[in-house]
Scaffold this motif. Structure first.
Motif, mmCIF file in Angstrom:
data_model
loop_
_atom_site.group_PDB
_atom_site.id
_atom_site.type_symbol
_atom_site.label_atom_id
_atom_site.label_comp_id
_atom_site.label_asym_id
_atom_site.label_seq_id
_atom_site.Cartn_x
_atom_site.Cartn_y
_atom_site.Cartn_z
ATOM 1 N N ASN A 121 7.590 -19.532 -3.240
ATOM 2 C CA ASN A 121 6.403 -19.674 -2.390
ATOM 3 C C ASN A 121 6.185 -21.120 -1.945
ATOM 4 O OD1 ASN A 121 5.983 -16.888 -2.843
ATOM 5 N ND2 ASN A 121 4.860 -17.354 -4.727
ATOM 6 N N ARG A 122 7.300 -21.778 -1.615
ATOM 7 C CA ARG A 122 7.266 -23.166 -1.191
ATOM 8 C C ARG A 122 7.695 -23.292 0.271
ATOM 9 N NH1 ARG A 122 8.350 -27.279 -4.764
ATOM 10 N NH2 ARG A 122 8.267 -28.606 -2.876
ATOM 11 N N THR A 123 7.114 -24.272 0.943
ATOM 12 C CA THR A 123 7.539 -24.638 2.292
ATOM 13 C C THR A 123 8.215 -25.989 2.214
ATOM 14 O OG1 THR A 123 5.744 -23.408 3.354
ATOM 15 C CG2 THR A 123 6.778 -25.168 4.634
ATOM 16 N N PHE A 124 9.435 -26.060 2.721
ATOM 17 C CA PHE A 124 10.222 -27.291 2.672
ATOM 18 C C PHE A 124 10.308 -27.889 4.076
ATOM 19 C CE2 PHE A 124 11.552 -24.564 -0.802
ATOM 20 C CZ PHE A 124 11.454 -25.433 -1.885
ATOM 21 N N ARG A 125 9.828 -29.140 4.196
ATOM 22 C CA ARG A 125 9.713 -29.802 5.496
ATOM 23 C C ARG A 125 10.771 -30.898 5.610
ATOM 24 N NH1 ARG A 125 4.588 -28.028 7.118
ATOM 25 N NH2 ARG A 125 3.458 -27.074 5.377
ATOM 26 N N LEU A 126 11.798 -30.618 6.395
ATOM 27 C CA LEU A 126 12.928 -31.528 6.542
ATOM 28 C C LEU A 126 12.727 -32.422 7.773
ATOM 29 C CD1 LEU A 126 13.900 -28.956 4.931
ATOM 30 C CD2 LEU A 126 16.145 -29.382 5.879
ATOM 31 N N GLN A 127 13.425 -33.536 7.778
ATOM 32 C CA GLN A 127 13.414 -34.386 8.968
ATOM 33 C C GLN A 127 14.536 -35.419 8.878
ATOM 34 O OE1 GLN A 127 9.753 -35.990 11.243
ATOM 35 N NE2 GLN A 127 10.291 -37.660 9.858
ATOM 36 N N GLY A 128 15.513 -35.296 9.771
ATOM 37 C CA GLY A 128 16.585 -36.275 9.802
ATOM 38 C C GLY A 128 16.221 -37.490 10.624
ATOM 39 N N ASP A 129 15.464 -37.273 11.698
ATOM 40 C CA ASP A 129 15.027 -38.345 12.583
ATOM 41 C C ASP A 129 13.718 -37.917 13.217
ATOM 42 O OD1 ASP A 129 15.026 -40.726 13.996
ATOM 43 O OD2 ASP A 129 17.020 -40.438 14.880
ATOM 44 N N ARG A 130 13.027 -38.859 13.836
ATOM 45 C CA ARG A 130 11.728 -38.564 14.412
ATOM 46 C C ARG A 130 11.535 -39.396 15.679
ATOM 47 N NH1 ARG A 130 7.140 -36.211 12.378
ATOM 48 N NH2 ARG A 130 5.095 -36.901 13.115
ATOM 49 N N ALA A 185 5.840 -34.473 7.255
ATOM 50 C CA ALA A 185 7.151 -34.266 7.865
ATOM 51 C C ALA A 185 8.210 -35.027 7.069
ATOM 52 C CB ALA A 185 7.126 -34.747 9.312
ATOM 53 N N GLY A 186 9.275 -34.326 6.705
ATOM 54 C CA GLY A 186 10.350 -34.953 5.946
ATOM 55 C C GLY A 186 10.086 -35.089 4.467
ATOM 56 N N SER A 187 8.987 -34.542 3.983
ATOM 57 C CA SER A 187 8.642 -34.687 2.561
ATOM 58 C C SER A 187 9.666 -34.035 1.643
ATOM 59 C CB SER A 187 7.249 -34.110 2.288
ATOM 60 O OG SER A 187 7.153 -32.769 2.751
ATOM 61 N N ALA A 188 10.351 -32.999 2.133
ATOM 62 C CA ALA A 188 11.343 -32.312 1.293
ATOM 63 C C ALA A 188 12.645 -33.097 1.152
ATOM 64 C CB ALA A 188 11.644 -30.924 1.860
ATOM 65 N N ASN A 189 12.849 -34.093 1.992
ATOM 66 C CA ASN A 189 14.106 -34.858 1.934
ATOM 67 C C ASN A 189 14.370 -35.431 0.548
ATOM 68 O OD1 ASN A 189 13.798 -34.393 4.697
ATOM 69 N ND2 ASN A 189 14.580 -36.403 5.281
ATOM 70 N N ALA A 190 13.289 -35.801 -0.135
ATOM 71 C CA ALA A 190 13.425 -36.437 -1.448
ATOM 72 C C ALA A 190 14.041 -35.507 -2.485
ATOM 73 C CB ALA A 190 12.060 -36.915 -1.927
ATOM 74 N N LEU A 191 14.055 -34.205 -2.211
ATOM 75 C CA LEU A 191 14.613 -33.248 -3.158
ATOM 76 C C LEU A 191 16.135 -33.257 -3.168
ATOM 77 C CD1 LEU A 191 12.193 -30.257 -2.456
ATOM 78 C CD2 LEU A 191 12.152 -31.821 -4.409
ATOM 79 N N TRP A 192 16.726 -33.988 -2.217
ATOM 80 C CA TRP A 192 18.184 -34.118 -2.163
ATOM 81 C C TRP A 192 18.522 -35.589 -2.394
ATOM 82 C CZ3 TRP A 192 21.520 -32.129 2.542
ATOM 83 C CH2 TRP A 192 22.853 -31.993 2.136
ATOM 84 N N PRO A 193 18.430 -36.040 -3.636
ATOM 85 C CA PRO A 193 18.588 -37.466 -3.925
ATOM 86 C C PRO A 193 19.974 -37.981 -3.566
ATOM 87 C CG PRO A 193 18.605 -36.168 -5.950
ATOM 88 C CD PRO A 193 18.196 -35.243 -4.851
ATOM 89 N N ALA A 240 10.901 -18.734 0.139
ATOM 90 C CA ALA A 240 11.152 -20.159 0.377
ATOM 91 C C ALA A 240 11.263 -20.321 1.887
ATOM 92 C CB ALA A 240 12.431 -20.619 -0.310
ATOM 93 N N ARG A 241 10.511 -21.273 2.408
ATOM 94 C CA ARG A 241 10.390 -21.428 3.863
ATOM 95 C C ARG A 241 10.895 -22.803 4.277
ATOM 96 N NH1 ARG A 241 4.432 -20.101 6.399
ATOM 97 N NH2 ARG A 241 5.085 -19.449 8.485
ATOM 98 N N PHE A 242 11.752 -22.842 5.320
ATOM 99 C CA PHE A 242 12.373 -24.098 5.712
ATOM 100 C C PHE A 242 12.009 -24.464 7.153
ATOM 101 C CE2 PHE A 242 14.987 -22.233 2.408
ATOM 102 C CZ PHE A 242 15.221 -23.309 1.562
ATOM 103 N N PHE A 243 11.354 -25.624 7.308
ATOM 104 C CA PHE A 243 11.070 -26.173 8.633
ATOM 105 C C PHE A 243 11.957 -27.401 8.843
ATOM 106 C CE2 PHE A 243 6.377 -24.723 8.147
ATOM 107 C CZ PHE A 243 6.726 -23.421 8.490
#
Length: 281
Positions: A193-202, A260-268, A134-137
Motif C-alpha cells: 500500500n505504498r506509492t513510490f515517486r521516482l524522478q531521474g530529472d526535473r 517528487a523523487g522521494s523514492a530514489n533514496a530506496l535504491w542506494p 504498490a504504485r509507481f509514479f
C-alpha cells in the motif's frame, strides 16, 4: 527478512519486457502473461528462465490458474492505458490465487487523488478486494520525450500550453531497474500500500529548449496521426500532474517522504540518468 521470489508480469510490451529482464537479473522466478503470445523476436530475446503463459486476460479463472501454477506472489501489470479498466479481472484473479502484492499499470504521471482517473479507480478497486498494492509514479518516460516535443520532425521543440509547470522525467532503465530492485529487496511491510515517486530529472517543458539546445515554439494544437494524443499530454503537463510529487486534491506539490523523487533514496548507490544522459544529448 523475507522478500518476494515469484513474479508475474502482465504484458510483454515496451515496459513489460524490460521489467521481466530486470527481475531475472535479481534471480527470481518470472512468468510473463500475454494475451496473444509473443512474436519470434520477443520470444528469442527472453531469458531462458522466463516462463510464458498465453491466456485470455478477460478470463479471471484462467488467469488465477496461471498464478497458482507458478505460485505467484507479486503481479506487475503493464497493460496499455486503453485497457486500464480491464485490470479488475487481473485483480480478481490475483485475489483468488492468493497473490500477496499487486502493482497496477501506472508508470507515468501522478494519478493519486484524481477521482475521475481510471488508474486511480483501479487502486480503489484493489482496496475493496483487499490485496496490498504498490504504485509507481515516474512522470514522463524520458525516451518518449523526443516524440512528444516533435524535435525530430521539426528540428525544434513544439509545445501546446504554457510549458511552465515542472515535470519529472525518468529513463526506462531507471524505472524498470528500480521496480525490480525494491520488489526483490525490501520486505513486504515496506512495499504494501505504498506509492513510490521516482524522478531521474526535473524541468519545465520550456526549459527543454536549453537542454536540447534549440528553440521552443508554442502552438494551439499538434497535427498528424498522433496529434490529438500529444496535444492532450502536453496540456496535462501544464496542470502540474507531470511532477511525481503532485497532489491532485490540493493542487500542489507534496513534500518530505512524498515529494517528487522521494523514492530514489530506496535504491542506494544508483545513478539516476538526466535527460541529456538518457537521450545521449
Amino acid at each position: 527478512m523475507s522478500t518476494y521470489k515469484s513474479f508475474a508480469v502482465v504484458g510483454g510490451g515496451k515496459l513489460g519486457m524490460p521489467i521481466v529482464k530486470a527481475l531475472v537479473a535479481q534471480n527470481v522466478a518470472v512468468v510473463l502473461l500475454s494475451r496473444s503470445g509473443l512474436d519470434a523476436a520477443k520470444a528469442e530475446s527472453l531469458p531462458a528462465s522466463v516462463k510464458v503463459a498465453t491466456v485470455d486476460t478477460a478470463d479471471a479463472a484462467a488467469i488465477a490458474a496461471v498464478f497458482e501454477e507458478y505460485k505467484v506472489e507479486v503481479v506487475i501489470s503493464t497493460i496499455t492505458t486503453a485497457a486500464i479498466g480491464a485490470q479488475t479481472v487481473l485483480v480478481d484473479a490475483a485475489k483468488s490465487a492468493g497473490v500477496k502484492l499487486f502493482a497496477p499499470s501506472e508508470f507515468g504521471m501522478s494519478t493519486e487523488g484524481d477521482v475521475n482517473n481510471p488508474k486511480n479507480k483501479i487502486i480503489e478497486y484493489i482496496k475493496t478486494v483487499g490485496i496490498p498494492y504498490a504504485r509507481f509514479f515516474n512522470g514522463m518516460i524520458t525516451e518518449f520525450l523526443p516524440m512528444l516535443i516533435g524535435i525530430k520532425e521539426h528540428g525544434k521543440i513544439v509545445l501546446v500550453g504554457k510549458g511552465d509547470a515542472p515535470v519529472s522525467f525518468t529513463s526506462m532503465s531507471d524505472i524498470t531497474g528500480f521496480v525490480a530492485y525494491i520488489l526483490t529487496t525490501l520486505p513486504p511491510s515496506e512495499l504494501e500500500n505504498r506509492t513510490f515517486r521516482l524522478q531521474g530529472d526535473r524541468a519545465t517543458m520550456n526549459e527543454l529548449g536549453a537542454i536540447f539546445n534549440t528553440e521552443v515554439e508554442h502552438t494551439d494544437k499538434i497535427a498528424g496521426p498522433m496529434g490529438g494524443f500529444i496535444t492532450m499530454m502536453l496540456l496535462l503537463t501544464d496542470t502540474g500532474v507531470g511532477s511525481t510529487g503532485w497532489d491532485a486534491e490540493k493542487r500542489a506539490e507534496k513534500s518530505g517522504s512524498e515529494a517528487a523523487g522521494s523514492a530514489n533514496a530506496l535504491w542506494p548507490g544508483h545513478h539516476w540518468k538526466s535527460i541529456k544522459e538518457a537521450l545521449h544529448l
